[in-house]
Design a protein around this motif. Structure first.
Motif, PDB file in Angstrom:
ATOM      1  N   UNK A 148      22.307  -8.362  -8.991  1.00  0.00           N
ATOM      2  CA  UNK A 148      21.873  -9.183 -10.099  1.00  0.00           C
ATOM      3  C   UNK A 148      22.783  -9.165 -11.311  1.00  0.00           C
ATOM      4  N   UNK A 149      23.234  -7.996 -11.695  1.00  0.00           N
ATOM      5  CA  UNK A 149      24.057  -7.833 -12.889  1.00  0.00           C
ATOM      6  C   UNK A 149      24.735  -6.470 -12.828  1.00  0.00           C
ATOM      7  N   UNK A 150      25.638  -6.234 -13.767  1.00  0.00           N
ATOM      8  CA  UNK A 150      26.275  -4.914 -13.838  1.00  0.00           C
ATOM      9  C   UNK A 150      25.235  -3.836 -14.129  1.00  0.00           C
ATOM     10  N   UNK A 151      24.239  -4.161 -14.956  1.00  0.00           N
ATOM     11  CA  UNK A 151      23.171  -3.196 -15.236  1.00  0.00           C
ATOM     12  C   UNK A 151      22.424  -2.837 -13.958  1.00  0.00           C
ATOM     13  N   UNK A 152      22.137  -3.838 -13.127  1.00  0.00           N
ATOM     14  CA  UNK A 152      21.472  -3.574 -11.862  1.00  0.00           C
ATOM     15  C   UNK A 152      22.330  -2.735 -10.936  1.00  0.00           C
TER      16      UNK A 152
END
Length: 202
Positions: free
Chosen positions: A62-66
């Motif tokens: 989903x994202x770098x955070x994910x």
């Protein structure tokens, strides 16, 4: 024959080949962190190292955070296996207080080795407390406090016990506070003993 399905944290399932691809991407991310540090980890770099398109990485995490939260779970698998299935005192078979103290020492050890990765994951922009690895550790510590017959609000006491073990806190104390690892461990163990043995003489 269809591939077996594995449960995901959100209640969905994934095929075994998808799980293998996920591990491939996470292994690539670990290798990049080792080489460049967490701040150098990008979705492009992971895709290139794993030999897949960037869209594959975004679809999976989903994202770098994910990605960072998934990486946090990935790197803590060994610790989880040790306290759930390994030999005592960290694993089953030792008294709950001994297991709790062993968990703290092991947790400090993980931070010393992978502190920057853990710090980056904790501050990735997504909820640190949404990570399955955090929930597993929280449940484990709460269970040990109950098994040790600790009185009081177990949920809040569990937060109090775990807070000093967060990588962001530990790295700040080591670098900015110039405290030694030995002092941090002794201080944390003193906190645990005050919680589990409040009536013991000084």
């Amino acid at each position: 024959m269809t591939d077996a399905l594995l449960p995901l944290a959100n209640g969905d399932t994934e095929r075994c080949d998808a799980a293998r691809n996920r591990r491939l991407l996470l292994d690539a991310a670990v290798a990049l962190v080792d080489e460049r540090g967490p701040d150098g980890l990008t979705m492009d770099a992971v895709a290139s190292r794993a030999g897949v398109g960037k869209g594959t990485v975004f679809r999976r995490f989903g994202s770098r955070a994910g990605l960072m939260l998934a990486l946090l779970d990935h790197t803590e698998t060994a610790l989880q296996q040790s306290f759930m299935f390994g030999p005592p005192p960290l694993g089953p078979g030792a008294p709950p207080l001994e297991r709790l103290l062993a968990y703290g020492r092991a947790r400090f050890g993980v931070v010393e080795v992978q502190g920057e990765l853990l710090r980056s994951a904790e501050n990735s922009g997504s909820s640190r407390f949404a990570a399955p690895a955090w929930a597993v550790g929280f449940t484990h510590v709460a269970g040990l406090l109950r098994a040790a017959d600790v009185q009081g609000d177990i949920e809040l006491l569990t937060y109090a016990v775990l807070a000093p073990l967060e990588a962001t806190v530990v790295l700040h104390q080591l670098r900015d506070g110039r405290l030694t690892p030995e002092r941090l461990v002794r201080g944390w163990e003193d906190l645990v003993l005050r919680i589990t043995r409040p009536d013991s003489p000084e």
